[in-house]
Scaffold this motif. Structure first.
Motif, PDB file in Angstrom:
ATOM      1  N   GLN A  61     -40.036  -0.251  17.320  1.00  0.00           N
ATOM      2  CA  GLN A  61     -40.949   0.862  17.067  1.00  0.00           C
ATOM      3  C   GLN A  61     -40.443   2.160  17.697  1.00  0.00           C
ATOM      4  O   GLN A  61     -40.572   3.250  17.113  1.00  0.00           O
ATOM      5  CB  GLN A  61     -42.346   0.530  17.590  1.00  0.00           C
ATOM      6  N   LEU A  62     -39.834   2.046  18.887  1.00  0.00           N
ATOM      7  CA  LEU A  62     -39.257   3.235  19.516  1.00  0.00           C
ATOM      8  C   LEU A  62     -38.085   3.764  18.698  1.00  0.00           C
ATOM      9  O   LEU A  62     -37.895   4.982  18.571  1.00  0.00           O
ATOM     10  CB  LEU A  62     -38.794   2.897  20.942  1.00  0.00           C
ATOM     11  N   ILE A  96     -36.054   7.902  14.601  1.00  0.00           N
ATOM     12  CA  ILE A  96     -35.694   8.286  13.235  1.00  0.00           C
ATOM     13  C   ILE A  96     -36.717   9.276  12.683  1.00  0.00           C
ATOM     14  O   ILE A  96     -36.364  10.264  12.031  1.00  0.00           O
ATOM     15  CB  ILE A  96     -35.601   7.038  12.341  1.00  0.00           C
ATOM     16  N   GLU A  97     -37.991   9.017  12.968  1.00  0.00           N
ATOM     17  CA  GLU A  97     -39.049   9.925  12.522  1.00  0.00           C
ATOM     18  C   GLU A  97     -38.864  11.309  13.136  1.00  0.00           C
ATOM     19  O   GLU A  97     -39.038  12.336  12.460  1.00  0.00           O
ATOM     20  CB  GLU A  97     -40.411   9.360  12.896  1.00  0.00           C
ATOM     21  N   GLU A  98     -38.476  11.362  14.415  1.00  0.00           N
ATOM     22  CA  GLU A  98     -38.252  12.648  15.063  1.00  0.00           C
ATOM     23  C   GLU A  98     -37.135  13.423  14.374  1.00  0.00           C
ATOM     24  O   GLU A  98     -37.256  14.634  14.124  1.00  0.00           O
ATOM     25  CB  GLU A  98     -37.902  12.448  16.538  1.00  0.00           C
ATOM     26  N   VAL A  99     -36.035  12.731  14.052  1.00  0.00           N
ATOM     27  CA  VAL A  99     -34.920  13.381  13.364  1.00  0.00           C
ATOM     28  C   VAL A  99     -35.385  13.991  12.047  1.00  0.00           C
ATOM     29  O   VAL A  99     -35.093  15.152  11.729  1.00  0.00           O
ATOM     30  CB  VAL A  99     -33.784  12.374  13.122  1.00  0.00           C
ATOM     31  N   LEU A 100     -36.119  13.214  11.268  1.00  0.00           N
ATOM     32  CA  LEU A 100     -36.575  13.680   9.970  1.00  0.00           C
ATOM     33  C   LEU A 100     -37.589  14.820  10.095  1.00  0.00           C
ATOM     34  O   LEU A 100     -37.582  15.762   9.297  1.00  0.00           O
ATOM     35  CB  LEU A 100     -37.176  12.518   9.180  1.00  0.00           C
ATOM     36  N   ALA A 132     -33.465  -3.698  21.033  1.00  0.00           N
ATOM     37  CA  ALA A 132     -34.160  -4.565  20.077  1.00  0.00           C
ATOM     38  C   ALA A 132     -33.323  -5.765  19.679  1.00  0.00           C
ATOM     39  O   ALA A 132     -33.864  -6.776  19.213  1.00  0.00           O
ATOM     40  CB  ALA A 132     -34.528  -3.771  18.826  1.00  0.00           C
ATOM     41  N   GLY A 133     -32.019  -5.701  19.896  1.00  0.00           N
ATOM     42  CA  GLY A 133     -31.151  -6.811  19.527  1.00  0.00           C
ATOM     43  C   GLY A 133     -30.790  -7.714  20.688  1.00  0.00           C
ATOM     44  O   GLY A 133     -29.929  -8.584  20.534  1.00  0.00           O
ATOM     45  N   LEU A 134     -31.419  -7.511  21.856  1.00  0.00           N
ATOM     46  CA  LEU A 134     -31.100  -8.347  23.011  1.00  0.00           C
ATOM     47  C   LEU A 134     -31.482  -9.793  22.770  1.00  0.00           C
ATOM     48  O   LEU A 134     -32.464 -10.096  22.097  1.00  0.00           O
ATOM     49  CB  LEU A 134     -31.835  -7.830  24.263  1.00  0.00           C
ATOM     50  N   SER A 135     -30.712 -10.714  23.337  1.00  0.00           N
ATOM     51  CA  SER A 135     -31.008 -12.142  23.221  1.00  0.00           C
ATOM     52  C   SER A 135     -32.171 -12.515  24.118  1.00  0.00           C
ATOM     53  O   SER A 135     -32.394 -11.897  25.163  1.00  0.00           O
ATOM     54  CB  SER A 135     -29.780 -12.970  23.610  1.00  0.00           C
ATOM     55  N   PRO A 136     -32.956 -13.555  23.761  1.00  0.00           N
ATOM     56  CA  PRO A 136     -34.084 -13.977  24.578  1.00  0.00           C
ATOM     57  C   PRO A 136     -33.640 -14.392  25.976  1.00  0.00           C
ATOM     58  O   PRO A 136     -32.562 -14.950  26.151  1.00  0.00           O
ATOM     59  CB  PRO A 136     -34.647 -15.177  23.803  1.00  0.00           C
TER      60      PRO A 136
END
Length: 303
Positions: free
Chosen positions: A169-170, A175-179, A149-153
């Protein structure tokens, strides 16, 4: 999606104290994985504006809020609410954690209530290998997605923004899976473990490389070998030695990704006398040889 370079230190002679309340920004999704040395410490008196998820994958740490203190060991998951004081660090020689700063999706609040250990800090101890393995796997995936998500254009800005949003979103799904794993564990565990089982579990998780035997562990718990084996299997869901091997393999995977130790050195460091036996067990668990696993972790784009 990483914090400043000076956030991570593994020098046992240096105490790191970070004093800030605006890093990361409340809206920024930040994840990480680090091995810290013996005197690692972070202090944020005013906390941060995001939720903070912290999982102990190895070693021992400590979280302090005011006069209260919580020791964190393998399998411990902590969720810290925004604005809660941060004062945490290594206990002993090292502490390995996965972590994430995030803002929750709105629908999470209907199910993600976890028991509070201290004001502003919720805590769950996961003991089943199926749960701890799943958490480490989920954290590894969500961290890779956060990095994407932090890759440069690269040319097409619109396409890049779409890919970036999908990666975010992935990451949130991870994070949702962990919780959800933590919440499911709480719902299933209607009673605490037998103190003798907990004693043995603490012994093997705190030092899986030690030459544990059923006789030595039964002596520690002061029960017969057969009685301990029955209690452990009944309450943990797996045999004692299977848990020990799983913990060793998990630690080996971490060393392969984080160090330049040879496969033989890694095998010995985590408690395997035979490198060949270690490689067979590792392949069964991770679906790849130790060398191939190291290459896939260090060069994910080339695999």
């Amino acid at each position: 999606m990483t914090e400043p370079a000076d956030y991570e230190h593994d020098l046992a002679t240096q105490v790191l104290i970070e004093l800030y309340s605006e890093i990361p920004p409340p809206s920024k999704l930040v994840t990480g994985h680090f091995h810290s040395g013996g005197d690692y410490r972070v202090v944020r008196p005013a906390g941060v504006g995001s939720w903070y998820l912290l999982y102990t994958a190895g070693g021992t740490g400590r979280y302090r809020i005011g006069a209260d203190s919580l020791t964190l060991r393998v399998g411990d998951l902590v969720l810290v609410s925004p604005g809660t004081e941060h004062d945490y660090g290594t206990v002993g020689t090292y502490w390995e954690t996965w972590w994430a700063h995030f803002q929750p999706r709105r629908d999470w609040h209907a199910w993600w209530s976890l028991p509070q250990a201290m004001p502003g800090l919720s805590y769950v101890r996961l003991t089943r290998p199926s749960e701890t393995d799943r958490l480490v796997s989920a954290f590894a995936r969500l961290h890779r997605d956060a990095q994407r998500a932090g890759l440069s254009p690269t040319g097409d800005t619109e396409l890049h923004l779409l890919e970036q949003n999908l990666a975010v979103q992935l990451t949130m799904n991870g994070i949702e899976e962990v919780l959800l794993v933590a919440a499911s564990s709480l719902r299933r565990e209607t009673r605490s473990l037998d103190p003798r089982v907990q004693l043995v579990l603490d012994a093997v998780t705190s030092d899986p490389a030690r030459a544990h035997t059923l006789n030595s562990l039964a002596g520690l718990a002061q029960v017969s070998v057969s009685r301990l084996a029955h209690l452990f299997k009944e309450q943990v869901g797996d045999s004692i030695m299977s848990v020990v091997v799983g913990l060793r393999l998990q630690r080996a995977s971490e060393l392969l990704g984080a160090t330049d130790m040879s496969v033989g050195q890694v095998a010995r460091a985590v408690g395997f006398e035979s490198p060949h036996y270690f490689s067979r067990q590792f392949g069964r668990r991770f679906g790849a040889s130790p060398s191939d696993y190291r290459r896939s972790v260090r060069n994910p784009g080339q695999c």
